[in-house]
Design a protein around this motif. Structure first.
Motif, PDB file in Angstrom:
ATOM      1  N   ARG A   1      36.024  51.949  79.966  1.00  0.00           N
ATOM      2  CA  ARG A   1      36.071  51.061  78.808  1.00  0.00           C
ATOM      3  C   ARG A   1      36.002  51.872  77.524  1.00  0.00           C
ATOM      4  O   ARG A   1      35.284  52.867  77.474  1.00  0.00           O
ATOM      5  N   PRO A   2      36.679  51.418  76.473  1.00  0.00           N
ATOM      6  CA  PRO A   2      36.517  52.088  75.176  1.00  0.00           C
ATOM      7  C   PRO A   2      35.113  51.820  74.636  1.00  0.00           C
ATOM      8  O   PRO A   2      34.556  50.739  74.820  1.00  0.00           O
ATOM      9  N   ALA A   3      34.545  52.824  73.976  1.00  0.00           N
ATOM     10  CA  ALA A   3      33.177  52.702  73.490  1.00  0.00           C
ATOM     11  C   ALA A   3      32.981  53.570  72.260  1.00  0.00           C
ATOM     12  O   ALA A   3      33.840  54.373  71.886  1.00  0.00           O
ATOM     13  N   ALA A   4      31.841  53.389  71.647  1.00  0.00           N
ATOM     14  CA  ALA A   4      31.356  54.254  70.578  1.00  0.00           C
ATOM     15  C   ALA A   4      29.849  54.349  70.773  1.00  0.00           C
ATOM     16  O   ALA A   4      29.249  53.456  71.381  1.00  0.00           O
ATOM     17  N   THR A   5      29.263  55.418  70.272  1.00  0.00           N
ATOM     18  CA  THR A   5      27.805  55.509  70.294  1.00  0.00           C
ATOM     19  C   THR A   5      27.315  55.667  68.866  1.00  0.00           C
ATOM     20  O   THR A   5      27.965  56.303  68.033  1.00  0.00           O
TER      21      THR A   5
ATOM     22  N   ILE B   1      30.038  58.198  67.276  1.00  0.00           N
ATOM     23  CA  ILE B   1      30.859  59.099  68.087  1.00  0.00           C
ATOM     24  C   ILE B   1      31.918  58.240  68.758  1.00  0.00           C
ATOM     25  O   ILE B   1      31.609  57.262  69.445  1.00  0.00           O
ATOM     26  N   ASP B   2      33.162  58.598  68.506  1.00  0.00           N
ATOM     27  CA  ASP B   2      34.313  57.856  69.025  1.00  0.00           C
ATOM     28  C   ASP B   2      34.506  58.200  70.498  1.00  0.00           C
ATOM     29  O   ASP B   2      34.824  59.331  70.852  1.00  0.00           O
ATOM     30  N   ARG B   3      34.296  57.214  71.341  1.00  0.00           N
ATOM     31  CA  ARG B   3      34.504  57.375  72.782  1.00  0.00           C
ATOM     32  C   ARG B   3      35.548  56.352  73.271  1.00  0.00           C
ATOM     33  O   ARG B   3      35.480  55.862  74.384  1.00  0.00           O
TER      34      ARG B   3
ATOM     35  N   GLY C   1      11.249  56.085  73.729  1.00  0.00           N
ATOM     36  CA  GLY C   1      11.341  54.634  73.819  1.00  0.00           C
ATOM     37  C   GLY C   1      12.663  54.080  73.322  1.00  0.00           C
ATOM     38  O   GLY C   1      13.526  54.804  72.842  1.00  0.00           O
ATOM     39  N   ALA C   2      12.807  52.751  73.433  1.00  0.00           N
ATOM     40  CA  ALA C   2      14.062  52.068  73.120  1.00  0.00           C
ATOM     41  C   ALA C   2      14.413  52.127  71.639  1.00  0.00           C
ATOM     42  O   ALA C   2      15.572  51.987  71.270  1.00  0.00           O
ATOM     43  N   GLY C   3      13.449  52.337  70.759  1.00  0.00           N
ATOM     44  CA  GLY C   3      13.731  52.416  69.331  1.00  0.00           C
ATOM     45  C   GLY C   3      14.285  53.757  68.906  1.00  0.00           C
ATOM     46  O   GLY C   3      14.617  53.964  67.745  1.00  0.00           O
ATOM     47  N   ASP C   4      14.426  54.672  69.846  1.00  0.00           N
ATOM     48  CA  ASP C   4      14.917  56.017  69.591  1.00  0.00           C
ATOM     49  C   ASP C   4      16.113  56.242  70.504  1.00  0.00           C
ATOM     50  O   ASP C   4      16.302  55.539  71.483  1.00  0.00           O
ATOM     51  N   GLY C   5      16.944  57.206  70.212  1.00  0.00           N
ATOM     52  CA  GLY C   5      18.072  57.503  71.075  1.00  0.00           C
ATOM     53  C   GLY C   5      19.356  56.936  70.532  1.00  0.00           C
ATOM     54  O   GLY C   5      19.574  56.890  69.321  1.00  0.00           O
ATOM     55  N   GLU C   6      20.216  56.488  71.452  1.00  0.00           N
ATOM     56  CA  GLU C   6      21.546  56.001  71.081  1.00  0.00           C
ATOM     57  C   GLU C   6      21.761  54.593  71.621  1.00  0.00           C
ATOM     58  O   GLU C   6      21.081  54.161  72.545  1.00  0.00           O
ATOM     59  N   LEU C   7      22.773  53.946  71.052  1.00  0.00           N
ATOM     60  CA  LEU C   7      23.211  52.651  71.554  1.00  0.00           C
ATOM     61  C   LEU C   7      24.704  52.754  71.820  1.00  0.00           C
ATOM     62  O   LEU C   7      25.477  53.123  70.930  1.00  0.00           O
ATOM     63  N   PHE C   8      25.099  52.487  73.054  1.00  0.00           N
ATOM     64  CA  PHE C   8      26.520  52.427  73.394  1.00  0.00           C
ATOM     65  C   PHE C   8      27.056  51.084  72.943  1.00  0.00           C
ATOM     66  O   PHE C   8      26.455  50.038  73.228  1.00  0.00           O
ATOM     67  N   LEU C   9      28.187  51.096  72.250  1.00  0.00           N
ATOM     68  CA  LEU C   9      28.879  49.878  71.858  1.00  0.00           C
ATOM     69  C   LEU C   9      30.154  49.807  72.692  1.00  0.00           C
ATOM     70  O   LEU C   9      31.011  50.689  72.582  1.00  0.00           O
ATOM     71  N   TYR C  10      30.273  48.812  73.542  1.00  0.00           N
ATOM     72  CA  TYR C  10      31.479  48.633  74.344  1.00  0.00           C
ATOM     73  C   TYR C  10      32.429  47.773  73.544  1.00  0.00           C
ATOM     74  O   TYR C  10      32.074  46.696  73.057  1.00  0.00           O
ATOM     75  N   LEU C  11      33.664  48.256  73.393  1.00  0.00           N
ATOM     76  CA  LEU C  11      34.580  47.714  72.406  1.00  0.00           C
ATOM     77  C   LEU C  11      35.801  47.040  73.006  1.00  0.00           C
ATOM     78  O   LEU C  11      36.239  47.377  74.104  1.00  0.00           O
TER      79      LEU C  11
ATOM     80  N   LYS D   1      40.767  52.325  62.800  1.00  0.00           N
ATOM     81  CA  LYS D   1      41.060  51.259  63.749  1.00  0.00           C
ATOM     82  C   LYS D   1      39.900  50.265  63.777  1.00  0.00           C
ATOM     83  O   LYS D   1      38.743  50.653  63.640  1.00  0.00           O
ATOM     84  N   THR D   2      40.226  48.995  63.954  1.00  0.00           N
ATOM     85  CA  THR D   2      39.208  47.945  63.975  1.00  0.00           C
ATOM     86  C   THR D   2      38.977  47.487  65.406  1.00  0.00           C
ATOM     87  O   THR D   2      39.919  47.202  66.141  1.00  0.00           O
ATOM     88  N   TRP D   3      37.691  47.407  65.770  1.00  0.00           N
ATOM     89  CA  TRP D   3      37.274  47.015  67.106  1.00  0.00           C
ATOM     90  C   TRP D   3      36.274  45.874  67.007  1.00  0.00           C
ATOM     91  O   TRP D   3      35.630  45.700  65.984  1.00  0.00           O
ATOM     92  N   ARG D   4      36.118  45.144  68.080  1.00  0.00           N
ATOM     93  CA  ARG D   4      35.056  44.144  68.187  1.00  0.00           C
ATOM     94  C   ARG D   4      34.073  44.624  69.245  1.00  0.00           C
ATOM     95  O   ARG D   4      34.470  45.072  70.323  1.00  0.00           O
ATOM     96  N   VAL D   5      32.786  44.540  68.931  1.00  0.00           N
ATOM     97  CA  VAL D   5      31.741  44.962  69.868  1.00  0.00           C
ATOM     98  C   VAL D   5      31.538  43.838  70.879  1.00  0.00           C
ATOM     99  O   VAL D   5      31.095  42.752  70.527  1.00  0.00           O
ATOM    100  N   GLU D   6      31.906  44.105  72.113  1.00  0.00           N
ATOM    101  CA  GLU D   6      31.756  43.098  73.166  1.00  0.00           C
ATOM    102  C   GLU D   6      30.345  43.107  73.753  1.00  0.00           C
ATOM    103  O   GLU D   6      29.770  42.065  74.037  1.00  0.00           O
TER     104      GLU D   6
END
Length: 133
Positions: free
Chosen positions: A75-79, A56-58, A120-130, A105-110
């Motif tokens: 901050r720009p992000a993706a999930t 998801i483009d955030r 638990g942590a193995g389920d759900g989403e991960l925010f990627l700050y870009l 568009k190309t981003w780097r995951v910071e």
């Protein structure tokens, strides 16, 4: 999945029994959300392999608590779904400085931040700050 126990009343004469319901957050919440809002993206971690995921483009920005100055910043992000990352055997630590290509568009995951479900942590989403590459 999370096991939710429902108990009804305390009067045994009502013949109400305890029942259990398994909650699959991917099926009920995340899959429909990613079907409606998700875009095809590729992640290339340090090992150089390219993995396809739905994101998801955030990049318009999400609020993040900046601990250095004690205030919120945007901050720009993706999930991405943890189930997508688990499917291709990617771990959170593999994504630092990875390349994300999304919407042309190309981003780097910071940095990353998990947003787990009650399962638990193995389920759900991960925010990627870009950072723009």
């Amino acid at each position: 999945p999370v096991l939710i126990t429902l108990r009804r009343g305390g009067n045994p004469s009502l013949l109400l029994r305890e029942s259990s319901v398994l909650v699959d957050y991917n099926a009920l919440l995340l899959n429909p959300t990613y079907l409606a809002l998700g875009v095809c993206a590729t992640i290339t971690p340090k090992n150089g392999f390219v993995f396809e995921v739905t994101a998801i483009d955030r990049t318009a920005g999400v609020e993040v608590n900046d601990q250095n100055v004690g205030m919120m910043t945007v901050r720009p992000a993706a999930t991405v779904r943890m189930s997508d990352l688990n499917r291709v055997n990617l771990k959170r630590e593999d994504l630092r400085n990875a390349k994300l290509v999304m919407n042309g568009k190309t981003w780097r995951v910071e940095n990353t931040l998990p947003r787990p479900t009650p399962n638990g942590a193995g389920d759900g989403e991960l925010f990627l700050y870009l950072i723009e590459n």
